[in-house]
Design a protein around this motif. Structure first.
Motif, PDB file in Angstrom:
ATOM      1  N   LYS A 232      51.485  -1.877  14.967  1.00  0.00           N
ATOM      2  CA  LYS A 232      50.517  -0.895  14.161  1.00  0.00           C
ATOM      3  C   LYS A 232      51.297  -0.849  12.910  1.00  0.00           C
ATOM      4  N   SER A 369      57.120   3.551  17.028  1.00  0.00           N
ATOM      5  CA  SER A 369      56.154   4.298  17.296  1.00  0.00           C
ATOM      6  C   SER A 369      55.862   5.607  16.636  1.00  0.00           C
ATOM      7  N   SER A 372      51.060   9.540  17.198  1.00  0.00           N
ATOM      8  CA  SER A 372      49.687   9.670  17.577  1.00  0.00           C
ATOM      9  C   SER A 372      49.389   9.074  18.690  1.00  0.00           C
ATOM     10  N   ASP A 374      47.029   6.718  19.602  1.00  0.00           N
ATOM     11  CA  ASP A 374      46.908   5.241  19.463  1.00  0.00           C
ATOM     12  C   ASP A 374      48.271   4.735  19.130  1.00  0.00           C
ATOM     13  N   GLU A 375      48.906   5.125  18.244  1.00  0.00           N
ATOM     14  CA  GLU A 375      50.363   4.459  17.997  1.00  0.00           C
ATOM     15  C   GLU A 375      51.248   4.349  19.128  1.00  0.00           C
ATOM     16  N   ARG A 377      50.357   4.514  22.440  1.00  0.00           N
ATOM     17  CA  ARG A 377      49.747   3.408  23.351  1.00  0.00           C
ATOM     18  C   ARG A 377      50.006   1.904  23.037  1.00  0.00           C
ATOM     19  N   LEU A 378      49.994   1.741  21.653  1.00  0.00           N
ATOM     20  CA  LEU A 378      50.193   0.357  21.232  1.00  0.00           C
ATOM     21  C   LEU A 378      51.938   0.159  21.365  1.00  0.00           C
TER      22      LEU A 378
END
Length: 473
Positions: A232, A369, A372, A374-375, A377-378
């Protein structure tokens, strides 16, 4: 008329004394008894010892008078026993030279004193060489090859080689001058005592030097490749790559390079101070076959104050996609010849063309990372993708960086994130917020906040220790 057996008083005055009237060449010795006349001719030669003495301007040293040979001396002996003794001495003398003045054996029962008058003149003769002693020829000693050996490798138990004479062994630590201490109180005490009291560095200075030693530890073997990944954008991957490279280059003596391998327009070169530098990775790809030394590489890369070299990506997005897997391998091959550590700032994707070569060459992986949901999780899914695509060992040995890219307290609980990633990777590092990083401009490592520099150095130390562990395994 004097009786035949009565001694003549005149003869008593000359008994045993050389006649003064005699010449240098002929000397008569009168002894009470029979009248026997013996003439002895001594060969006219020069003694060897005279050649060893110094004769200056025709003068003869008084110390060598006794060694001078009388020329054509004729000695008249008036006694048969003495005449026989003289003949024996003359017979034993070498015909070529007279080594020492012959001593006349004393007759029994009383010795007869003989007084030899000093010669009035000396006739110079050519020096006669003395016979040389035969000496056995010396054999040349065998050549000895000096090699550095340790104590256990030598044949003798008590023999040591020169490399064992280290400063730690020979120098007395109590007499070695300590360097100027670092730390507020330590330096203050050192100053007010007139440099007589040196208690050493303070706690923070000792910790800083210990951390520098961990980063500067040698890496055996060839170049090491470390890609920095993120699925990301906007989480600070490029900034973390620059910080890690600066911390490594600032503490190490070998060369460190950071390559911008983003297939899109990368910004790694924008994060360092580079005065009017226009070269990019494309220039190195074109001149790959003409590179013959580091000076060719240094003409393409940009260098900052910490000695970090940065290879920029193409600034024109129309040709950026041309940077392919083959191009990256060519650049990596050149970097491996001139650098010990090669950092790679990858793109946001994980399946693009350059990523395959990046992961194939990777010795360690750094995953960035954000803070957040979503960050995070990615980043965790990136580890899962590595584990399921043949890079399971690299995923377990990876380092996860939790980057505080925004000021203030994050909405997520950072300790829970740290616990999650600690269960999947070897190490987790938190990078604190720094306004210089958030601004997006050039990074000056010395101007960063102390907490930011410390976190970057801890990340570098963990990376070097992981590489050393892999080398020793």
């Amino acid at each position: 008329m004097t009786p035949k057996n009565t001694p003549d008083p005149r003869e008593d005055d000359t008994m045993g004394v050389l006649d003064d009237a005699a010449s240098v060449a002929t000397t008569g010795i009168g002894i009470l008894g029979g009248t026997a006349q013996v003439s002895v001719v001594i060969p006219q030669e020069h003694d060897d010892d005279l050649a060893d003495e110094e004769i200056i301007d025709g003068e003869v040293d008084e110390a060598v008078i006794a060694d001078i040979v009388l020329e054509d001396a004729v000695i008249a002996v008036s006694s048969a026993p003495i005449a026989a003794a003289v003949e024996e001495v003359v017979a034993e003398a070498e015909p070529a030279r007279v080594p020492e003045p012959a001593r006349v054996p004393e007759p029994a029962p009383e010795p007869v004193p003989v007084v030899v008058p000093a010669p009035t003149s000396v006739k110079e003769t050519a020096p006669v060489e003395s016979p040389k002693k035969s000496v056995a020829p010396r054999t040349a000693p065998p050549e000895v090859t000096l090699t550095s050996k340790r104590l256990g490798d030598l044949s003798g138990a008590n023999r040591e080689s020169a490399d064992l004479l280290t400063t730690d062994r020979l120098l007395d630590p109590h007499r070695v001058t300590k360097p100027e201490p670092e730390g507020a109180w330590s330096h203050l005490l050192y100053s007010i005592s007139g440099r007589r009291i040196n208690i050493g560095d303070g706690r923070r200075a000792r910790e800083r030097k210990a951390l520098s030693a961990r980063i500067a530890a040698p890496l055996p073997g060839g170049a090491r490749f470390v890609p920095v990944l993120s699925r990301k954008g906007g989480v600070g991957k490029t900034a973390i790559t620059a910080l890690l490279g600066m911390a490594l280059a600032d503490a190490r003596d070998d060369r460190v390079i950071a390559i911008d391998a983003n297939p899109d327009r990368g910004t790694l070169a924008d994060r360092i101070v580079r005065p009017q530098h226009t070269k990019s990775v494309r220039d190195l790809v074109r001149s790959h076959d003409q590179v013959t030394g580091y000076h060719d590489i240094s003409a393409v890369v940009a260098r900052d104050a910490t000695r970090l070299d940065v290879l920029a990506s193409d600034t024109d997005p129309r040709i950026a996609e041309a940077f392919s897997d083959t191009d990256y391998r060519d650049v990596a091959d050149l970097a491996a010849h001139y650098y010990s550590l090669v950092l790679t700032d990858t793109g946001t994707g994980i399946v693009h063309s350059v990523m395959a070569a990046t992961l194939d060459l990777a010795d360690r992986i750094v995953i960035v990372s954000g803070l957040s949901v979503d960050e995070a999780r990615l980043a965790s899914e990136t580890l899962t993708w590595l584990e399921t695509n043949g890079f399971e060992d690299r995923a377990h040995d990876a380092i996860v960086v939790l980057n505080h890219s925004t000021p203030g307290t994050p909405l997520v609980r950072v300790n829970e994130l740290e616990a999650h990633f600690a269960s999947r990777v070897r190490s987790v590092v938190q990078m604190p917020y720094d306004a210089q990083l958030a601004a997006g401009g050039a990074i000056v490592f010395a101007n960063l906040q102390p907490e930011t520099r410390l976190a970057a150095r801890q990340l570098a130390a963990l990376l070097v220790e992981g590489l050393r562990t892999e080398a020793s395994a």
